[in-house]
Design an enzyme around this catalytic site. Structure first.
Site, PDB file in Angstrom:
ATOM      1  N   GLY A 109      10.251  25.890  26.751  1.00  0.00           N
ATOM      2  CA  GLY A 109      11.615  26.034  27.238  1.00  0.00           C
ATOM      3  C   GLY A 109      11.691  27.014  28.397  1.00  0.00           C
ATOM      4  O   GLY A 109      12.473  26.838  29.334  1.00  0.00           O
ATOM      5  N   LEU A 132       9.698  11.609  21.682  1.00  0.00           N
ATOM      6  CA  LEU A 132      10.222  12.810  22.331  1.00  0.00           C
ATOM      7  C   LEU A 132      10.922  12.415  23.625  1.00  0.00           C
ATOM      8  O   LEU A 132      10.418  11.582  24.380  1.00  0.00           O
ATOM      9  CB  LEU A 132       9.075  13.780  22.635  1.00  0.00           C
ATOM     10  CG  LEU A 132       8.245  14.225  21.434  1.00  0.00           C
ATOM     11  CD1 LEU A 132       6.997  14.964  21.897  1.00  0.00           C
ATOM     12  CD2 LEU A 132       9.079  15.090  20.505  1.00  0.00           C
ATOM     13  N   GLU A 133      12.068  13.008  23.887  1.00  0.00           N
ATOM     14  CA  GLU A 133      12.825  12.771  25.118  1.00  0.00           C
ATOM     15  C   GLU A 133      12.552  13.956  26.043  1.00  0.00           C
ATOM     16  O   GLU A 133      13.216  14.981  25.964  1.00  0.00           O
ATOM     17  CB  GLU A 133      14.308  12.661  24.796  1.00  0.00           C
ATOM     18  CG  GLU A 133      14.611  11.572  23.796  1.00  0.00           C
ATOM     19  CD  GLU A 133      15.955  11.747  23.120  1.00  0.00           C
ATOM     20  OE1 GLU A 133      16.524  10.731  22.711  1.00  0.00           O
ATOM     21  OE2 GLU A 133      16.438  12.889  22.994  1.00  0.00           O
ATOM     22  N   TYR A 166      16.583   5.989   5.510  1.00  0.00           N
ATOM     23  CA  TYR A 166      16.116   5.266   6.686  1.00  0.00           C
ATOM     24  C   TYR A 166      14.937   4.397   6.270  1.00  0.00           C
ATOM     25  O   TYR A 166      14.112   4.802   5.466  1.00  0.00           O
ATOM     26  CB  TYR A 166      15.663   6.284   7.738  1.00  0.00           C
ATOM     27  CG  TYR A 166      15.530   5.734   9.131  1.00  0.00           C
ATOM     28  CD1 TYR A 166      16.625   5.668   9.972  1.00  0.00           C
ATOM     29  CD2 TYR A 166      14.311   5.288   9.609  1.00  0.00           C
ATOM     30  CE1 TYR A 166      16.509   5.181  11.262  1.00  0.00           C
ATOM     31  CE2 TYR A 166      14.183   4.794  10.893  1.00  0.00           C
ATOM     32  CZ  TYR A 166      15.285   4.741  11.719  1.00  0.00           C
ATOM     33  OH  TYR A 166      15.167   4.248  12.989  1.00  0.00           O
TER      34      TYR A 166
END
EC number: 3.5.4.30
Length: 195
Positions: A109, A132-133, A166
């Site tokens: 980050g 992952l985006e 899910y």
């Protein structure tokens, strides 16, 4: 309740929570999370001169996505302003009584690398590699190396196990994914799908 390292290790030992391969437990299991590593496959979005992409049109979504596989010893360069889909090296199996959240690592980050835009939540019953985006919000390119610790998973215990987790019974679109997956929103009911 967020699981501590002690809770995570106990659930892994019991086998109801799975993170595989978890090759370095001492390094990857943190006080209240598990670091997961970057896989080798990426989906890149082509720059195109089109007014927009219609999410419910499979051909439009697939037409602008290309897969890149990074070879041993190579890097993936994430340029400023870019958005790509990556994947974790590890497969994750979340039991019915837990949820997981994908969080960035603070060290990345601080280099302006973001690991998720909106899909940071993993439902009970999910099984597969995590997409992952990845975005670079900075001003210079950042080299990403497969197998580097890219993000962390935080596990939270539900007040009771999910009745409808899910998975296949729900027709879940991303169950058992083995790499980064482009949007499958066209499978939603509002677009004529079944989900």
């Amino acid at each position: 309740m967020i699981l501590s390292d002690q809770d995570i290790l106990a659930r892994l030992a019991d086998g109801d929570l799975a993170i595989e391969p978890l090759e370095d437990v001492d390094l990857q299991v943190q006080p209240a999370s598990v670091d997961v590593r970057l896989g080798r496959r990426f989906l890149e979005f082509e720059r195109a001169n089109v007014p927009c992409i219609h999410p419910n049109r499979e051909d439009e979504v697939d037409e602008y996505v290309t897969e890149t596989v990074v070879e041993d010893g190579d890097e993936f360069i994430l340029h400023p302003g870019d958005f790509v889909l990556g994947t974790t090296k590890e497969r994750v199996e979340v039991p019915r009584d837990l949820v997981a959240q994908v969080e960035g690592r603070s060290s990345l980050g601080r280099l302006a690398v973001v690991v998720h835009a909106t899909a940071g939540f993993i439902d009970p019953g999910f099984n597969g590699r995590v997409t992952l985006e990845l975005s670079n919000l900075g001003k210079v390119p950042v080299a990403l190396t497969p197998e580097m610790r890219i993000s962390q998973l935080v596990f939270t215990e539900l007040t009771s196990p999910a009745d409808r987790p899910y998975g296949d019974e729900r027709g879940s679109k991303y169950q058992d994914q083995d790499g980064p997956q482009a949007s499958r929103i066209r499978g939603d009911r509002e677009f004529g799908g079944t989900q």
